[in-house]
Structure formats: C-alpha cells, structure tokens
Motif scaffolding. Structure first.
Motif, PDB file in Angstrom:
ATOM      1  N   PHE A   1      -3.138 -18.671 -33.459  1.00 47.71           N
ATOM      2  CA  PHE A   1      -3.113 -17.764 -32.312  1.00 47.71           C
ATOM      3  C   PHE A   1      -4.219 -18.165 -31.347  1.00 47.71           C
ATOM      4  O   PHE A   1      -5.372 -18.329 -31.757  1.00 47.71           O
ATOM      5  CB  PHE A   1      -3.323 -16.318 -32.755  1.00 47.71           C
ATOM      6  N   SER A   2      -3.873 -18.323 -30.085  1.00 48.00           N
ATOM      7  CA  SER A   2      -4.850 -18.698 -29.068  1.00 48.00           C
ATOM      8  C   SER A   2      -5.219 -17.472 -28.243  1.00 48.00           C
ATOM      9  O   SER A   2      -4.342 -16.726 -27.788  1.00 48.00           O
ATOM     10  CB  SER A   2      -4.296 -19.794 -28.158  1.00 48.00           C
ATOM     11  N   MET A   3      -6.528 -17.278 -28.074  1.00 44.73           N
ATOM     12  CA  MET A   3      -7.035 -16.201 -27.233  1.00 44.73           C
ATOM     13  C   MET A   3      -8.144 -16.797 -26.382  1.00 44.73           C
ATOM     14  O   MET A   3      -9.251 -17.054 -26.858  1.00 44.73           O
ATOM     15  CB  MET A   3      -7.550 -15.035 -28.085  1.00 44.73           C
ATOM     16  N   GLY A   4      -7.818 -17.054 -25.113  1.00 45.38           N
ATOM     17  CA  GLY A   4      -8.774 -17.722 -24.249  1.00 45.38           C
ATOM     18  C   GLY A   4      -9.054 -19.125 -24.753  1.00 45.38           C
ATOM     19  O   GLY A   4      -8.136 -19.906 -25.016  1.00 45.38           O
ATOM     20  N   GLN A   5     -10.339 -19.427 -24.956  1.00 39.86           N
ATOM     21  CA  GLN A   5     -10.734 -20.746 -25.440  1.00 39.86           C
ATOM     22  C   GLN A   5     -10.758 -20.831 -26.960  1.00 39.86           C
ATOM     23  O   GLN A   5     -11.096 -21.874 -27.518  1.00 39.86           O
ATOM     24  CB  GLN A   5     -12.134 -21.078 -24.892  1.00 39.86           C
ATOM     25  N   MET A   6     -10.402 -19.742 -27.628  1.00 45.61           N
ATOM     26  CA  MET A   6     -10.532 -19.698 -29.078  1.00 45.61           C
ATOM     27  C   MET A   6      -9.171 -19.716 -29.754  1.00 45.61           C
ATOM     28  O   MET A   6      -8.174 -19.266 -29.191  1.00 45.61           O
ATOM     29  CB  MET A   6     -11.317 -18.455 -29.492  1.00 45.61           C
ATOM     30  N   SER A   7      -9.160 -20.237 -30.988  1.00 43.17           N
ATOM     31  CA  SER A   7      -7.937 -20.296 -31.771  1.00 43.17           C
ATOM     32  C   SER A   7      -8.210 -19.681 -33.137  1.00 43.17           C
ATOM     33  O   SER A   7      -9.277 -19.904 -33.733  1.00 43.17           O
ATOM     34  CB  SER A   7      -7.473 -21.743 -31.926  1.00 43.17           C
ATOM     35  N   PHE A   8      -7.237 -18.902 -33.652  1.00 45.46           N
ATOM     36  CA  PHE A   8      -7.407 -18.199 -34.914  1.00 45.46           C
ATOM     37  C   PHE A   8      -6.242 -18.515 -35.852  1.00 45.46           C
ATOM     38  O   PHE A   8      -5.102 -18.641 -35.408  1.00 45.46           O
ATOM     39  CB  PHE A   8      -7.453 -16.684 -34.698  1.00 45.46           C
ATOM     40  N   ASN A   9      -6.543 -18.605 -37.140  1.00 43.54           N
ATOM     41  CA  ASN A   9      -5.461 -18.675 -38.111  1.00 43.54           C
ATOM     42  C   ASN A   9      -4.998 -17.255 -38.426  1.00 43.54           C
ATOM     43  O   ASN A   9      -5.508 -16.276 -37.868  1.00 43.54           O
ATOM     44  CB  ASN A   9      -5.899 -19.439 -39.368  1.00 43.54           C
ATOM     45  N   PHE A  10      -4.037 -17.133 -39.325  1.00 42.61           N
ATOM     46  CA  PHE A  10      -3.456 -15.820 -39.597  1.00 42.61           C
ATOM     47  C   PHE A  10      -4.498 -14.841 -40.134  1.00 42.61           C
ATOM     48  O   PHE A  10      -4.586 -13.693 -39.688  1.00 42.61           O
ATOM     49  CB  PHE A  10      -2.300 -15.948 -40.591  1.00 42.61           C
ATOM     50  N   ALA A  11      -5.312 -15.281 -41.101  1.00 48.84           N
ATOM     51  CA  ALA A  11      -6.312 -14.388 -41.681  1.00 48.84           C
ATOM     52  C   ALA A  11      -7.302 -13.910 -40.630  1.00 48.84           C
ATOM     53  O   ALA A  11      -7.673 -12.737 -40.591  1.00 48.84           O
ATOM     54  CB  ALA A  11      -7.041 -15.093 -42.823  1.00 48.84           C
TER      55      ALA A  11
END
Length: 282
Positions: A142-152
């Motif tokens: 998941f991308s939010m602005g300049q950051m990327s997150f995995n599911f957890a």
C-alpha cells in the motif's frame, strides 16, 4: 464472537513469536466488539453509546473536533481503508478523488447518523481484513505519499488510528482514561510507522533513551537539526532518560500526552515538554 476473539487474542499475546500480520487483525475488531479485554467503542453501553445526541456535538480530544467528528473520521477512514485494500488486492490504483469524496459525504451526515454509519463501515472493514488470504497478505503493498506499507503495517496503521480515536472519545467522560493494556501492547510495537512522518525537528538536540512498562520496550530517539530518528532497541544497558507506561508513551508519540493526561508517576516535565514539541501528533 467475543469469546472467539478473546481466545485468539490471549493466545497471540502469550506467544513470543506471534505474527504481526495476524495480531492487528484480531485486536482491531476487539476495539469495537463487546470484549472485556479491549474496551468497546460502539457496542451497547460502550464508549460512543454513552453520548446522547446533544453530547455527540461536544468537544472531544483535541477540542477542535466534536465526538461526532471523531466517529465520522473513523467511519470515513474505514470506507477509504476498505477501498484501498480491495484496490491493492486487484492491483489497481485508488483514484485521487476517492478519499475527498468520502470525506465530503460523511461531513454532510447528521451526528447521530455519523455514529450509526461508523459502526456499519467498521464492521464491513473488519470482515474485509479478516477475509484476506495468506497469499494476498504476503504480496500486497500500500502506497501512502512517499511511503509504502505491507499488509501487517497497513492494518497496524488502522489499529493505531482506531485505538487513539477511541481514546479521544473515552477521555471526554473519563479524564484518566488510558489505552487498554492489550491494545497498548500492540500499538507500542508499531510506533515507528507514525514516527517516521510525524516527528518534527526542533531546537533540541541529543539522544533520549526511553523504557516503557506494560509491556517492557526500549527506544532511542535521536534529536538532530535536520530530522528525528526513532529506533526500537533491545533493553537498555544502564540508566534511561525517561520511563513511562507503554500506553502513555504511545499517546506521547501521537500527540496525546498533554499535562492534563500524563500519569502522575511520569515526572520529567522538561523532557516531556521537549518530546511533546517533537511529536505534535498526526
């Protein structure tokens, strides 16, 4: 359902190798379901149910928001989170205009409807999160602005948001309210996610060694002119600069540890004031 959630939660919290992918998904529904281990936001007799229609318009925390505003934020956030989840699974981009359109829709609702619809949206989100397959949990980002997150990490961000906004409402009726211990235990392990983009450099410089209790965790915060480093570490050797309950430290990082809501056992006012400036909240 409450018993099943509680049993899963207890097993996970007792497991030192617990899966960070599963833990937030178990804790998140505990925040709204009638479960004695986690507190309750929406259930009969729970936090939001204690507010009549007039009180829904009263200030929450922070005072710029009403109780209904907080519930609306949680409800609209649930809708947006669910859409981004499905788009990530499908490999699609969420349209830029989707979130603003949801906010506009929820802002137009009456306070009582905001409370009612927030529950509906949250229930739907819980079902969507729990239904994600192990394969999809391992692959989606998941991308939010300049950051990327995995599911957890993505679920953990929603858990944090839900926990702190529940406190924002709970504290209206109970100024001594704290984050429930099982929730604080999960939230404190995900503070680095929010600290990455909410910490603000100030005139203070130096290294601050922090230890928490319930649960015991250790952190190092490096204050530099250009940025702030927030690093979870193993237990400190020697003395620490600040020791406080994990739930209080979590609220500090989220801008919710003003003097009126700081435990009496936490006494270093000058250091707390410096950290409050560094962490004004999301």
């Amino acid at each position: 359902m409450a018993g099943d959630l509680r049993d899963r939660l207890v097993r996970l919290l007792d497991d030192p190798d617990r899966s960070l992918t599963e833990l937030p998904v178990v804790l998140l529904p505990c925040l709204w379901h009638l479960d004695p281990h986690c507190g309750c936001l929406y259930a009969p007799g729970g936090t939001s149910d204690r507010f009549d229609d007039h009180e829904l318009t009263q200030p929450a925390f922070p005072s710029e928001w009403s109780v209904a505003d907080v519930l609306s934020h949680l409800g609209s956030g649930a809708v947006i989170t669910a859409r981004r989840l499905q788009d990530a699974i499908d490999g699609s981009q969420t349209p830029d205009g989707f979130a603003p359109s949801v906010w506009a829709e929820w802002n137009s609702k009456a306070p009582a409807q905001q409370r009612r619809d927030a529950l509906t949206a949250d229930v739907q989100l819980m079902g969507a999160l729990d239904a994600v397959s192990d394969e999809d949990r391992a692959r989606v980002t998941f991308s939010m602005g300049q950051m990327s997150f995995n599911f957890a990490e993505y679920v953990a961000m929603r858990l944090n948001e839900h926990a702190f906004h529940t406190w924002d409402i709970e504290v209206v009726h109970d100024p001594s309210a704290t984050l429930p211990s099982p929730v604080a235990g999960a939230v404190v392990d995900h503070l680095e996610l929010v600290a990455r983009f909410t910490a603000r450099p100030t005139s203070e410089q130096g290294t601050i060694r922090i230890a928490t209790t319930d649960p015991a965790r250790s952190f190092v915060i490096e204050l530099r002119p250009e940025d702030v480093a927030f690093v979870p570490v193993e237990a400190h050797d020697g003395t620490v600069d600040l020791e406080l309950p994990a739930e209080a430290f979590a609220r500090l990082v989220y801008g919710r540890l003003d003097a009126a809501h700081t435990p009496a056992t936490v006494r270093d006012d000058s250091l707390l004031d410096a950290l409050r400036r560094v962490f004004p909240g999301p």
